[in-house]
Write an enzyme that holds these catalytic residues in place. Structure first.
Site, PDB file in Angstrom:
ATOM      1  N   TYR A  80       0.861  -1.189   0.000  1.00 20.60           N
ATOM      2  CA  TYR A  80       0.000   0.000   0.000  1.00 20.60           C
ATOM      3  C   TYR A  80       0.889   1.227   0.000  1.00 20.60           C
ATOM      4  CZ  TYR A  80      -3.399   3.474   1.652  1.00 20.60           C
ATOM      5  OH  TYR A  80      -4.208   4.590   1.777  1.00 20.60           O
TER       6      TYR A  80
ATOM      7  N   ASP B 222       9.489   2.936  -0.897  1.00 18.95           N
ATOM      8  CA  ASP B 222       8.457   3.602  -0.096  1.00 18.95           C
ATOM      9  C   ASP B 222       8.719   3.261   1.367  1.00 18.95           C
ATOM     10  OD1 ASP B 222       4.782   3.534   0.074  1.00 18.95           O
ATOM     11  OD2 ASP B 222       6.315   4.580   1.242  1.00 18.95           O
TER      12      ASP B 222
ATOM     13  N   LYS C  65       5.051   9.440   8.495  1.00 20.25           N
ATOM     14  CA  LYS C  65       4.884   8.900   9.838  1.00 20.25           C
ATOM     15  C   LYS C  65       5.928   9.435  10.828  1.00 20.25           C
ATOM     16  CE  LYS C  65       2.616   4.848   7.857  1.00 20.25           C
ATOM     17  NZ  LYS C  65       1.225   4.832   8.364  1.00 20.25           N
TER      18      LYS C  65
END
Ligand code: KE4
Length: 422
Positions: free
Chosen positions: A138, A233, A261
């Site tokens: 994702y 990623d 994050k």
């Protein structure tokens, strides 16, 4: 009426991000009102040990006093300028110091924005349209990447979303994660059309699936030979699995890295970064356009910079890794004692738990074939014991520097009790 039904009356699905809605585990989501260290408190006064950490950002634990002070003191000087401030330069320099491949850094507001921009940059820099991603990974919800995606898309059982034009989806090639032959075949067939490969260096959106030996080396070699860009990623793995990210762990130099994050410490911060010659294509230096009203916001930069400063030590990583390893080893032993097949993974402050006897888990197929119903029962059993895990069998878990040995032992004891009921 409940807090959730109140929310559902005014918010689609009652949440501002689907995976929070407990669709993957059943029941109504818990509403929280405050958090501190390793724990947070629900609106109805219950306390939980938290292993979600806002899906990764809270690596120091919730409301770390130094981070809060950085936010408060910066906010007193203004919330947003829409003009350059020195904090942007400082956090970019800090990221570059911690991630050698990040020669230039552009700050954005979310991981989705980072990966969407990285894809556009790869396409603009190479003049090619095709991208390669991996099933179960994702990368946020931008159109080109919401194809056979993980995380909430998997949790809801809709790995691809309506609303993505077929004319766009056809440029996204999806391969099985860890499928080295599949990567070599795709490049043999389409290599000169591929702008980039985007990959989670450790997949954390189909539970936790590490790379097999040779997988990242193959990606690096095939991208280099074909003139495609390798995008790591690291929105989740960056400064979560190791001091220098997954790329530091595996010794692979991507051309572009996306981050999020942890680099915001709980505030909306993400970034894409990489080779200076590639990043030179980004506006206003180059022609690839990307922009953001609140990109580099001073208050958010202050939270992220302080967080990075506090985790940038070998001692922090040695201690965090030992805590996570102690947790998963304790859970595995407790499961074994109850005759429950459980495959566990741990790297830095990230862990995975898959109810399967087919470990170690190295593919999406293995995760999909795991005992999801048993996970749901485990999740609710642990919730009743005051332990908050990710409400989905397709998510990773996170330990913070604030988790104490007592927290870990309390968690393992609770799991031993719950395993006996499964
Ligand atoms: P955001 O747009 O949610 O900030 O980041 C998207 C993203 C990109 N890349 C990776 C590897 C990610 O894990 C994410 C977001 N992760 C999910 C949880 N696995 C965020 C939680 C949510 O969707 O609410």
């Amino acid at each position: 009426m409940s807090l959730f039904s109140d929310a559902q009356a005014v918010i689609p699905g009652g949440v501002n991000s689907p995976v929070r809605a407990f669709a993957g585990v059943g029941g109504e989501p818990v509403f929280f009102r405050r958090a501190s260290g390793s724990r947070f408190t629900s609106e109805d006064g219950r306390e939980f040990i938290d292993y979600v950490g806002s899906w990764g950002p809270m690596i120091l634990g919730h409301a770390h006093p130094d981070v809060i002070e950085a936010v408060v003191s910066t906010a007193r000087d203004g919330l947003s300028f829409g003009a350059p401030c020195v904090l942007e330069t400082r956090i970019a320099a800090k990221i570059r110091a911690m991630l050698p491949s990040a020669e230039k850094v552009r700050m954005v507001g979310s991981g989705t924005e980072a990966t969407m921009s990285a894809i556009r940059l790869a396409r603009g820099h190479t003049g090619r349209d095709k991208i390669v991603k991996f099933e179960g990974c994702y990368h946020g919800h931008s159109d080109s990447l919401l194809i056979e995606a993980g995380s909430g898309a998997l949790t809801l059982g809709v790995p691809s979303s309506p609303g993505v034009p077929a004319s766009l989806a056809e440029h996204t090639i999806t391969l099985p994660y860890n499928d080295i032959d599949g990567v070599e075949n795709a490049f043999a067939e389409l290599g000169e059309q591929i702008a980039c490969v985007i990959v989670e260096p450790i997949a954390g959106n189909m539970n936790m699936v590490p790379p097999v030996p040779g997988f990242h080396e193959t990606l690096r070699r095939e991208c280099t030979q074909a003139g495609a860009l390798l995008v790591f990623d690291e929105v989740m793995t960056g400064f979560r699995v190791a001091r220098h990210g997954a790329q530091g762990l595996y010794g692979i130099g991507p051309d572009i890295t996306t981050l999020g994050k942890v680099i915001g410490g709980g505030m909306p911060v993400a970034a894409y970064c990489g080779r200076a010659d590639v990043m030179a294509s980004v506006a206003p230096e180059g022609p690839v356009y990307q922009a953001g009203t609140l990109s580099g916001n001073p208050v958010a930069m202050a939270a992220g910079l302080r967080t990075l400063e506090l985790i940038d030590s070998e001692d922090f990583w040695t201690e965090l890794s030992a805590k996570t390893r102690k947790l998963v080893d304790g859970l595995a032993a407790a499961a074994g004692g109850a005759g429950i097949p459980l495959a566990v993974e741990a790297e830095g402050g990230m862990f995975g738990l898959v109810f399967t006897d087919d470990g170690p888990v190295r593919s999406y197929a293995q995760v999909a074939a795991a005992d999801i119903e048993r996970f749901k029962a485990f999740f609710h059993g642990m919730l009743d014991e005051g332990i908050y895990l990710a409400p989905s069998a397709f998510e990773a878990g996170f330990v913070s520097g604030a988790h104490s040995d007592d927290d870990l032992e309390e968690t393992i004891a609770a799991a031993a009790k719950v395993f006996k009921t499964l």
